[in-house]
Design an enzyme around this catalytic site. Structure first.
Site, PDB file in Angstrom:
ATOM      1  N   HIS A  61       5.101   5.741  11.509  1.00 25.83           N
ATOM      2  CA  HIS A  61       4.575   5.591  10.141  1.00 25.83           C
ATOM      3  C   HIS A  61       3.637   6.783   9.931  1.00 25.83           C
ATOM      4  CE1 HIS A  61       3.366   3.940   6.444  1.00 25.83           C
ATOM      5  NE2 HIS A  61       3.049   2.712   6.792  1.00 25.83           N
ATOM      6  N   LYS A  68      26.178  -4.184  -1.609  1.00 21.41           N
ATOM      7  CA  LYS A  68      27.646  -4.253  -1.695  1.00 21.41           C
ATOM      8  C   LYS A  68      28.302  -3.567  -0.512  1.00 21.41           C
ATOM      9  CE  LYS A  68      27.140  -3.231  -6.595  1.00 21.41           C
ATOM     10  NZ  LYS A  68      27.453  -2.136  -7.542  1.00 21.41           N
ATOM     11  N   ARG A  97      11.319   3.799   3.294  1.00 21.04           N
ATOM     12  CA  ARG A  97      10.975   2.845   4.357  1.00 21.04           C
ATOM     13  C   ARG A  97      12.237   2.064   4.706  1.00 21.04           C
ATOM     14  NH1 ARG A  97       5.835  -1.132   4.460  1.00 21.04           N
ATOM     15  NH2 ARG A  97       4.915   0.850   5.080  1.00 21.04           N
ATOM     16  N   ARG A 104       0.798  -1.223   0.000  1.00 22.41           N
ATOM     17  CA  ARG A 104       0.000   0.000   0.000  1.00 22.41           C
ATOM     18  C   ARG A 104       0.833   1.277   0.000  1.00 22.41           C
ATOM     19  NH1 ARG A 104      -2.711  -3.867   1.787  1.00 22.41           N
ATOM     20  NH2 ARG A 104      -0.697  -4.346   2.693  1.00 22.41           N
ATOM     21  N   THR A 105       1.801   1.336   0.887  1.00 23.36           N
ATOM     22  CA  THR A 105       2.499   2.609   1.075  1.00 23.36           C
ATOM     23  C   THR A 105       3.264   2.985  -0.189  1.00 23.36           C
ATOM     24  OG1 THR A 105       2.705   2.014   3.401  1.00 23.36           O
ATOM     25  CG2 THR A 105       4.004   3.888   2.636  1.00 23.36           C
TER      26      THR A 105
HETATM   27  N1   CP Z   1      -0.095  -0.084   5.962  1.00 20.53           N
HETATM   28  C1   CP Z   1       1.065  -0.339   5.352  1.00 20.53           C
HETATM   29  O1   CP Z   1       2.110   0.226   5.680  1.00 20.53           O
HETATM   30  O2   CP Z   1       0.998  -1.277   4.360  1.00 20.53           O
HETATM   31  P1   CP Z   1       2.211  -1.752   3.479  1.00 20.53           P
HETATM   32  O3   CP Z   1       3.208  -2.446   4.398  1.00 20.53           O
HETATM   33  O4   CP Z   1       1.643  -2.680   2.445  1.00 20.53           O
HETATM   34  O5   CP Z   1       2.860  -0.549   2.866  1.00 20.53           O
END
Ligand code: CP
Length: 316
Positions: free
Chosen positions: A142, A93, A114, A64-65
């Protein structure tokens, strides 16, 4: 704009170079971003990122993110570079995160990142002059999820103030939980935390709530009494990837499963949220219940992320 015009504090010039933690945002900042989210929900296709290159660096898996950020950029006329598998990059590396960030900063106008390490996004923001958007750092934060969660709560409840929010599952490692309680702290919530002993909310977050004078109650039973007093039921997955001992994970992985029947006595306004992905903590029979909101919640992520990108790039 009608959506949030009832909020007095939203007439401001927000300056935010990076978007690393929801704790960096004031209540007014959050409301401003929510107004932007509402704006993009009405008009998701605009050419405001023409000429901008946006990098998505995903050192951890995501559906999603990453895809909603990339959709957000595409719908706003920008271009995307990046990776979703760090093993294909020079970090495999031995290139340091600092060097990776400095290199990508040569190519892009914003980095959406991320990473499995807590604090990685903050660190990245300190080694570059372009904005960093935290798309999740370990069990820490998040913040873009929090914006879409707050927006979803507002849309379903028509307010953010004085709500009973019940968070269920992995409250120890769940970064969406940590961010959301921080974001909700501006709106006088009452929290119910449902978790097994092993996955209780860490003390640091309870100390934060104590300092803010926010009421919370801890439970180990996922009981009808708790569900029936909730406005929002925020289900979470047990985060297998954060456990060092998989035997510990096996003990708690199926501890709470929400079924449709468990919603029978719930308030009419209750909505079930989940940041997703779900494993088995929400039974499939909940999906058709009108109180299930998690798929719409994920859709709101597109608009929230459009607002965040435009904000850090100072696009009005
Ligand atoms: N909610 C969320 O962070 O989903 P993903 O891990 O799929 O990005």
């Amino acid at each position: 704009m009608q959506f949030f015009c009832t909020f007095a504090e939203n007439n401001l010039n927000m300056k935010m170079e990076s978007f690393v933690s929801i704790a960096d945002c004031s209540k007014a900042d959050i409301l401003h971003l929510m107004e932007g989210t509402a704006h993009f929900e009405r008009n998701p296709n605009q050419n405001v990122l023409e000429g901008k290159v946006c990098a998505t660096l995903f050192f951890e898996p995501s559906t999603r993110t990453r895809l909603s950020f990339e959709t957000a950029i595409n719908r706003l006329g920008g271009r995307v570079i990046g990776f979703s598998d760090a093993s294909t990059t020079s970090s495999a590396k031995g290139e340091t995160l600092k060097d990776t960030i400095k290199m990508v900063s040569n190519y892009a106008d914003v980095i959406i990142m991320r990473h499995h390490l807590e604090g990685a996004a903050r660190y990245a923001s300190e080694v570059t002059d372009i904005p960093i958007i935290n798309a999740g750092d370990g069990a820490n934060q998040h913040p873009s999820q929090t914006l879409l969660d707050l927006y979803s709560i507002y849309k379903t409840q028509q307010r953010l103030d004085n709500l009973a929010i019940t968070m269920v599952g992995d409250l120890k490692y769940g970064r969406t939980v940590h961010s959301l309680l921080n974001g909700m702290s501006h709106f006088k919530p009452t929290f119910h935390f449902v978790a097994p002993e092993e996955l209780r909310l860490p003390d640091i977050y309870k100390q934060f709530l104590d300092a803010q004078g926010i009421s919370y109650f801890e439970h180990t039973d996922f009981s009808p009494e708790v569900i029936d007093k909730s406005d929002i039921l925020y289900m979470t997955r047990v985060q297998r990837e954060r456990f060092t001992d998989l035997m510990e994970y096996e003990k708690v992985k199926n501890i709470y499963v929400l079924t449709n029947a468990m919603l029978d006595g719930s308030k009419p306004n209750l909505r079930v949220l989940h940041p997703l992905p779900r494993v088995n903590e929400i039974a499939l029979d909940v999906d058709d219940n009108p109180k299930a909101y998690y798929f719409e919640q994920a859709k709101n992520g597109l608009y929230a992320r459009q607002a965040i990108i435009c904000n850090v790039l100072e696009i009005k």
